[in-house]
Design an enzyme around this catalytic site. Structure first.
Site: not given
Ligand code: CO8
Length: 258
Positions: A65, A132
């Protein structure tokens, strides 16, 4: 329709969607995911399309993302907008088969997007990861659930907690990808596989996709019942008669999606 972050091309009943934000290694921002969801819905609704391939560039399927887009967001921004949930729901509701053709990085949301597809064909250059944790966050587009189902708890946990990448050979060994091909042949191979699917009865293809996906959502006995009822239903189609007649007459079937 003109898109600015993806490119689409439909040939021989297969739509190829190429993620196209080269300056950001195809990082998934709202615009790209919105365009991808729109293009997939259009392909799903287009009777000329029978299979879909999603790919990126040689260097990256998608490196996650978009960190720039997310960096200023607060808990309230994420929770109230249910960030990217609508796009993810659209992608996973597509009924036609979707192949992810992954070369280079498929990280974070990129790995999660590949796992939302029906199966993944990897180039020998592919690298999968859920990094992440290095950003002080965790996966949010299905990575904790889907990666665990693909590769098992031990590997999934290690990847989520350390952020380490998995190369193509390990991904194949672990069941994350269906097979590995030379990078130079990736898109050609994926289109070839999609083309083979496109030749089948679309009714049977959709029923098989739905039944396999049901195995993630239900118990074994309910899944087996669902499969059996779908199997029975296919005997109401002309394509079942045609497929079996063609086999017995030693000729290629002509499916008509009826
Ligand atoms: N977001 C935004 N920009 C990115 C991203 C990203 N995820 N990844 C790379 N870029 C940009 C870089 O900033 C750089 O831009 P610029 O040239 O303007 O500085 C350009 O792409 C090229 O990248 P690098 O120079 O870093 O290229 P390298 O070859 O040196 O490194 C890597 C490649 C290893 C892939 C490196 O770019 C990297 O580590 N990227 C980030 C990977 C990452 O952490 N991904 C996870 C992101 S978070 C996420 O995906 C959460 C998903 C859940 C969403 C949930 C919603 C509910």
């Amino acid at each position: 329709m003109a898109y600015s972050t993806i490119k689409t091309d439909t040939k021989n009943s297969v739509t190829l969607i190429r993620l196209d934000r080269p300056d950001a290694l195809n990082a998934l921002n709202s615009e790209l995911l919105g365009e991808l969801a729109t293009a997939l819905s259009a392909a799903d609704a287009d009777p000329k399309v029978r299979a879909i391939v999603i790919t990126g560039s040689e260097k990256a399927f998608a490196a996650g993302a978009d960190i720039k887009e997310m960096s200023e967001k607060t808990f309230a921004d994420m929770a109230l907008s249910d960030f990217f949930a609508a796009e993810a729901n659209t992608i996973t509701a597509i009924r036609k088969p979707i192949i992810a053709a992954v070369a280079g990085y498929a990280l974070g949301g990129g790995c999660e997007l590949a796992m939302m597809c029906d199966f993944i064909i990897a180039a020998d250059t592919a690298k999968f990861g859920q990094p992440e944790i290095n950003l002080g966050i965790m996966a949010g587009l299905g990575g904790t659930q889907r990666l665990t189902r693909f590769v098992g708890k031990s590997k999934a946990m290690e990847m989520h907690l350390t952020g380490r990448f998995m190369d193509a050979a390990e991904a194949e060994r672990s069941g994350l990808v269906s097979r590995v091909v030379p990078a130079a042949k990736l898109v050609e191979e994926a289109l070839d596989v999609a083309g083979k699917i496109a030749e089948k009865s679309q009714i049977a293809v959709m029923a098989a996709k739905e039944a396999v996906n049901r195995s993630y959502e239900t118990t074994m006995s309910e899944g087996l019942l669902f499969e059996r009822r779908s199997f029975h239903a296919l005997f109401a189609t002309d394509d079942q008669s045609e497929g079996m007649d063609a086999f017995l007459e030693k000729r290629a079937p002509q499916f008509r999606d009826k």
